[in-house]
Design a protein around this motif. Structure first.
Motif, mmCIF file in Angstrom:
data_model
loop_
_atom_site.group_PDB
_atom_site.id
_atom_site.type_symbol
_atom_site.label_atom_id
_atom_site.label_comp_id
_atom_site.label_asym_id
_atom_site.label_seq_id
_atom_site.Cartn_x
_atom_site.Cartn_y
_atom_site.Cartn_z
ATOM 1 N N THR A 89 -6.603 -8.519 -10.855
ATOM 2 C CA THR A 89 -7.272 -7.311 -10.980
ATOM 3 C C THR A 89 -6.221 -6.342 -11.005
ATOM 4 O OG1 THR A 89 -8.657 -5.481 -9.712
ATOM 5 C CG2 THR A 89 -7.457 -6.994 -8.280
ATOM 6 N N ASP A 90 -6.644 -5.221 -11.705
ATOM 7 C CA ASP A 90 -5.909 -3.897 -11.902
ATOM 8 C C ASP A 90 -5.645 -3.230 -10.798
ATOM 9 O OD1 ASP A 90 -8.571 -3.104 -11.566
ATOM 10 O OD2 ASP A 90 -8.653 -1.579 -13.208
ATOM 11 N N LEU A 91 -6.548 -3.656 -9.536
ATOM 12 C CA LEU A 91 -6.374 -2.911 -8.216
ATOM 13 C C LEU A 91 -5.333 -3.412 -7.412
ATOM 14 C CD1 LEU A 91 -10.138 -2.304 -7.309
ATOM 15 C CD2 LEU A 91 -8.346 -0.758 -8.158
ATOM 16 N N VAL A 92 -4.317 -4.477 -8.117
ATOM 17 C CA VAL A 92 -2.831 -4.746 -7.524
ATOM 18 C C VAL A 92 -2.052 -3.733 -7.540
ATOM 19 C CG1 VAL A 92 -3.230 -7.323 -7.931
ATOM 20 C CG2 VAL A 92 -1.871 -5.815 -9.571
ATOM 21 N N PHE A 93 -2.574 -2.574 -8.385
ATOM 22 C CA PHE A 93 -1.541 -1.251 -8.388
ATOM 23 C C PHE A 93 -2.313 -0.212 -7.547
ATOM 24 C CE2 PHE A 93 -0.616 -3.650 -12.407
ATOM 25 C CZ PHE A 93 0.508 -3.999 -12.013
ATOM 26 N N ALA A 94 -1.288 0.525 -7.100
ATOM 27 C CA ALA A 94 -1.833 1.660 -6.104
ATOM 28 C C ALA A 94 -2.421 2.917 -6.808
ATOM 29 C CB ALA A 94 -0.636 2.371 -5.376
ATOM 30 N N GLY A 95 -1.946 3.057 -8.400
ATOM 31 C CA GLY A 95 -2.562 4.040 -9.060
ATOM 32 C C GLY A 95 -1.384 4.915 -9.492
ATOM 33 N N PRO A 99 0.273 4.156 -17.550
ATOM 34 C CA PRO A 99 -0.238 2.912 -17.863
ATOM 35 C C PRO A 99 0.958 1.937 -16.874
ATOM 36 C CG PRO A 99 -0.459 3.712 -19.741
ATOM 37 C CD PRO A 99 0.468 4.904 -19.070
ATOM 38 N N TYR A 100 0.204 0.605 -16.493
ATOM 39 C CA TYR A 100 0.984 -0.262 -15.628
ATOM 40 C C TYR A 100 1.249 -1.408 -16.806
ATOM 41 C CZ TYR A 100 0.308 1.787 -11.336
ATOM 42 O OH TYR A 100 0.341 2.615 -10.094
ATOM 43 N N ASN A 101 2.347 -1.957 -17.131
ATOM 44 C CA ASN A 101 2.457 -3.170 -17.648
ATOM 45 C C ASN A 101 2.974 -4.355 -16.728
ATOM 46 O OD1 ASN A 101 5.387 -3.320 -17.365
ATOM 47 N ND2 ASN A 101 5.783 -2.019 -19.406
ATOM 48 N N GLU A 102 3.121 -5.429 -17.582
ATOM 49 C CA GLU A 102 3.292 -6.746 -16.678
ATOM 50 C C GLU A 102 4.734 -6.701 -16.099
ATOM 51 O OE1 GLU A 102 2.287 -6.353 -19.650
ATOM 52 O OE2 GLU A 102 0.344 -7.807 -19.757
ATOM 53 N N GLN A 103 5.487 -5.653 -16.186
ATOM 54 C CA GLN A 103 6.849 -5.693 -15.685
ATOM 55 C C GLN A 103 6.842 -4.907 -14.070
ATOM 56 O OE1 GLN A 103 9.393 -6.963 -17.161
ATOM 57 N NE2 GLN A 103 7.958 -7.856 -18.532
ATOM 58 N N PRO A 105 5.752 -3.977 -10.562
ATOM 59 C CA PRO A 105 5.660 -4.557 -9.449
ATOM 60 C C PRO A 105 4.466 -4.106 -8.888
ATOM 61 C CG PRO A 105 7.341 -3.154 -8.851
ATOM 62 C CD PRO A 105 7.133 -3.101 -10.337
ATOM 63 N N PRO A 106 3.279 -5.122 -8.316
ATOM 64 C CA PRO A 106 2.127 -4.577 -7.585
ATOM 65 C C PRO A 106 2.430 -4.016 -6.446
ATOM 66 C CG PRO A 106 2.034 -6.934 -8.151
ATOM 67 C CD PRO A 106 3.365 -6.524 -8.517
ATOM 68 N N ASP A 107 1.764 -2.918 -5.843
ATOM 69 C CA ASP A 107 2.060 -1.758 -4.890
ATOM 70 C C ASP A 107 0.717 -1.466 -4.259
ATOM 71 O OD1 ASP A 107 1.146 -0.399 -7.112
ATOM 72 O OD2 ASP A 107 2.804 1.076 -6.865
ATOM 73 N N ALA A 108 -0.328 -2.256 -4.414
ATOM 74 C CA ALA A 108 -1.553 -1.891 -3.581
ATOM 75 C C ALA A 108 -1.252 -1.457 -2.143
ATOM 76 C CB ALA A 108 -2.481 -2.888 -3.888
ATOM 77 N N GLN A 110 -4.359 -1.097 -0.363
ATOM 78 C CA GLN A 110 -5.588 -1.370 0.329
ATOM 79 C C GLN A 110 -5.853 -3.145 0.134
ATOM 80 O OE1 GLN A 110 -8.824 0.995 -1.416
ATOM 81 N NE2 GLN A 110 -8.119 2.536 0.070
ATOM 82 N N ASP A 111 -6.484 -3.341 1.129
ATOM 83 C CA ASP A 111 -6.546 -4.735 1.206
ATOM 84 C C ASP A 111 -7.036 -5.527 0.258
ATOM 85 O OD1 ASP A 111 -6.323 -4.494 4.023
ATOM 86 O OD2 ASP A 111 -8.163 -4.823 4.877
ATOM 87 N N TYR A 112 -7.869 -5.253 -0.518
ATOM 88 C CA TYR A 112 -8.252 -6.156 -1.676
ATOM 89 C C TYR A 112 -7.397 -6.296 -2.258
ATOM 90 C CZ TYR A 112 -10.614 -7.569 -6.148
ATOM 91 O OH TYR A 112 -10.784 -8.088 -7.419
ATOM 92 N N GLY A 113 -6.624 -5.180 -2.963
ATOM 93 C CA GLY A 113 -5.404 -5.315 -3.784
ATOM 94 C C GLY A 113 -4.254 -6.041 -3.274
ATOM 95 N N ARG A 114 -4.079 -5.758 -1.963
ATOM 96 C CA ARG A 114 -2.961 -6.447 -1.495
ATOM 97 C C ARG A 114 -3.167 -7.910 -1.516
ATOM 98 N NH1 ARG A 114 -2.131 -5.622 3.518
ATOM 99 N NH2 ARG A 114 -3.661 -4.371 4.033
ATOM 100 N N TRP A 115 -4.521 -8.219 -1.243
ATOM 101 C CA TRP A 115 -4.661 -9.825 -1.045
ATOM 102 C C TRP A 115 -4.610 -10.497 -2.408
ATOM 103 C CZ3 TRP A 115 -9.849 -9.143 2.174
ATOM 104 C CH2 TRP A 115 -9.502 -8.391 3.683
ATOM 105 N N LYS A 116 -5.113 -9.788 -3.501
ATOM 106 C CA LYS A 116 -5.106 -10.034 -4.821
ATOM 107 C C LYS A 116 -3.512 -10.362 -5.181
ATOM 108 C CE LYS A 116 -8.358 -11.031 -7.498
ATOM 109 N NZ LYS A 116 -9.048 -12.250 -7.724
ATOM 110 N N ALA A 117 -2.737 -9.395 -4.954
ATOM 111 C CA ALA A 117 -1.397 -9.444 -5.230
ATOM 112 C C ALA A 117 -0.717 -10.584 -4.330
ATOM 113 C CB ALA A 117 -0.679 -8.416 -4.879
#
Ligand SMILES: NC(=O)c1ccc[n+]([C@@H]2O[C@H](COP(=O)([O-])OP(=O)(O)OC[C@H]3O[C@@H](n4cnc5c(N)ncnc54)[C@H](OP(=O)(O)O)[C@@H]3O)[C@@H](O)[C@H]2O)c1
Length: 264
Positions: A89-95, A99-103, A105-108, A110-117
């Motif tokens: 999901t896009d929610l692996v990012f904090a906002g 735009p975010y590209n594949e380089q 790093p996820p920085d969520a 919230q729980d859902y985004g952190r778990w998906k990361a």
């Protein structure tokens, strides 16, 4: 054989309806293939010997399903050498405004985004050739799903209100389903079809603008929809999360802008 987890869900139902592909699609229900049970996952993979696995199963509020379930699927895929397409999901990012590209790093936070990361990391550890498809808010047209239901309810009852400062890339579920089937058959690391891949509409829209677009498309007066801001509501969730999907688009894996799909 293409083995699908979460086949009864919104994306899984659309995947199952696509006809123009060579796969025999097998999608056991969660009562048979509960991804939290490693033995059930291993049994299904041993039984079907799939060439590819599409892992859609998740429950937004359940860390075990998201993280452990994904690790189980990735390990089983690794054991039989199956190509794995893992949905994230896009929610692996904090906002942020860019735009975010594949380089990135996820920085969520919230729980859902952190778990998906966490799930992404576990998947790529166990199955390094997997592709991790990150997509954004999904909607349909033949089977419109929750987004239209929310618009209909808001127009009728005044709730929920749609945020003018929550920006996403609303993406037609059929575009993602088609991309998944393409990716299941291609595992070319040289073309960056392994690891994270952003597969979303190139058009960023606020939740309010997207709701109004859906309203107009379905014959509801867009002016009847209540709107608000995250700040006004004190809502603690990512504001602007825009996926840059140009890498996928360069490989012929593209999604349509919501305003052109829903032009009425
Ligand atoms: N929908 C979106 O807007 C969106 C946006 C970005 C990313 N995604 C990602 O896309 C994927 C699919 O989303 P979706 O909207 O299609 O989800 P969905 O409609 O909520 O469906 C979830 C599916 O997972 C199954 N499931 C739940 N717990 C399970 C378990 N323990 N074992 C096996 N199956 C289980 C459900 O089966 P039962 O009904 O039988 O429990 C259902 O088939 C997810 O990975 C999600 O993170 C979705």
């Amino acid at each position: 054989v293409l083995l699908v987890t979460g086949g009864s869900g919104f994306l899984g139902r659309h995947l199952g309806r696509l006809a123009d592909h060579p796969w025999q699609v097998v999608a056991p229900p969660s009562s048979v293939l509960d991804v939290r049970r490693e033995d059930a996952v291993r049994d299904a993979v041993r039984e079907w010997r799939p060439q590819a696995i599409v892992h859609l199963a998740y429950r937004r509020d359940d860390r075990r399903t998201i993280v452990d379930g994904s690790a189980h699927v990735a390990r089983a895929a690794g054991e039989v050498g199956a190509r794995l397409v893992h949905l994230s999901t896009d929610l692996v990012f904090a906002g942020r405004s860019r735009p975010y590209n594949e380089q990135d790093p996820p920085d969520a936070t919230q729980d859902y985004g952190r778990w998906k990361a966490d799930a992404e990391r576990r998947v790529l550890d166990a199955s390094p050739d997997a592709v991790v498809v990150r997509t954004s808010l999904l909607y349909g047209t033949e089977d419109p799903g929750d987004q239209l239901a929310m618009v209909q309810q808001a127009s009728r009852t005044g709730r929920p209100a749609f945020f003018t400062d929550e920006i996403r890339c609303p993406t037609h579920v059929d575009d993602v389903a088609a991309a998944i089937l393409t990716l299941a058959g291609r595992s070319d690391a040289a073309h960056q079809l392994t690891g994270p891949l952003h597969v979303a509409s190139p058009e960023a829209l606020s939740r309010a603008d997207f709701a109004r677009t859906l309203a107009t498309w379905s014959g509801i007066d867009p002016a009847s929809l209540p709107v608000t801001t995250l700040a006004d509501r004190g809502a603690d969730r990512p504001g602007c999360v825009i996926l840059d999907s140009s890498l996928a688009a360069a490989q012929g894996i593209g999604c349509r802008p919501a305003t052109s799909v829903l032009r009425s």
